[in-house]
Design a protein around this motif. Structure first.
Motif: not given
Ligand SMILES: *Cc1c(COP(=O)(O)O)cnc(C)c1O
Length: 236
Positions: A47-59, A72-85
């Motif tokens: 339908a034309g959307v290119r920007d998506f937001g998720e809040n969990k690294v694994q997902e 274009r992926w947007h990380m919108i949730g709380h991010l733990q330092r050990n998952k940044v990589k």
């Protein structure tokens, strides 16, 4: 259904831009697809959307290879330092940086992977205790500290407003985030821009647009209610 929901959201965003004397191009809709299967993301994409937001690294990491590459992926949730990589070289924007230590980790991983990571500072404007985010008073200092780190660029601010029945109640928080971004912009901090304001969700995005949002994050309004009881592997 998803494409109709998107058209309706698009119309509402356009009307809110009109009311505020803003150009429609200033606002980007992020479809918040957390807990939803990739088939639904694909529908939104079609339908034309290119920007998506998720809040969990694994997902987020699981979904990326299963949908088109130009998302274009947007990380919108709380991010733990050990998952940044796992995500620094995969996301377009991290909306939820609320501490210098997290920014340091992003910077370290950005250097390793030879990328520049764009981030927003998450601000807890309403001072709800359940929320992450720097308080308004800390935000400018945090932006300044982060601006000295290599590999990371501050692009603006993000907030999550309280859940309310009447969206008008959140107008003051959106206005406050906008004002804060103007204040920080006037400090002319090197390598810090305040071009992005990420605010507004299904219940209140029209108000957020009226108050200056450049990204609205819409989940339920596009994909329907979320069912957190389902098995976590359902999304793939
Ligand atoms: C889930 C989520 C949204 C979307 O919420 P809806 O009310 O379903 O639109 C927006 N922003 C963040 C940070 C979220 O976690």
């Amino acid at each position: 259904m998803i494409s109709e929901n998107i058209s309706q959201a698009e119309r509402k965003i356009a009307c809110a831009c009109d009311r505020a004397g803003r150009s429609r191009e200033e606002v980007t809709l992020i479809a918040v697809s957390k807990t939803k299967p990739v088939s639904m993301l694909q529908e939104a994409y079609d339908a034309g959307v290119r920007d998506f937001g998720e809040n969990k690294v694994q997902e987020l990491v699981d979904k990326i290879p299963k949908v088109p590459e130009d998302i274009r992926w947007h990380m919108i949730g709380h991010l733990q330092r050990n998952k940044v990589k796992y995500i620094v070289d995969k996301v377009y924007l991290i909306h939820s940086v609320d501490s210098f230590r997290l920014a340091e980790e992003i910077s370290r991983e950005a250097l390793k992977k030879q990328v520049i990571v764009n981030i927003l500072i998450e601000v807890n404007v309403s001072l709800e205790e359940s929320k992450y985010g720097a308080c308004c008073e800390e935000a400018a200092t945090l932006a300044e500290e982060i601006s000295r780190l290599p590999g990371i660029l501050v692009k603006g601010l993000m907030t999550i407003a309280p859940y309310v029945e009447n969206a008008e109640e959140n107008r003051k928080y959106f206005a406050k985030l906008k004002q804060l971004s103007v204040d920080i912009m006037h400090k002319n901090i090197d390598n810090v821009s305040m071009d992005i304001l990420s605010m507004g969700m299904t219940g209140d995005y029209e108000i957020a647009v009226e108050e200056g949002a450049t990204y609205v994050r819409i989940g339920t309004g596009i994909f329907g209610e979320r069912d957190y009881k389902k098995e976590t592997t359902k999304w793939v």
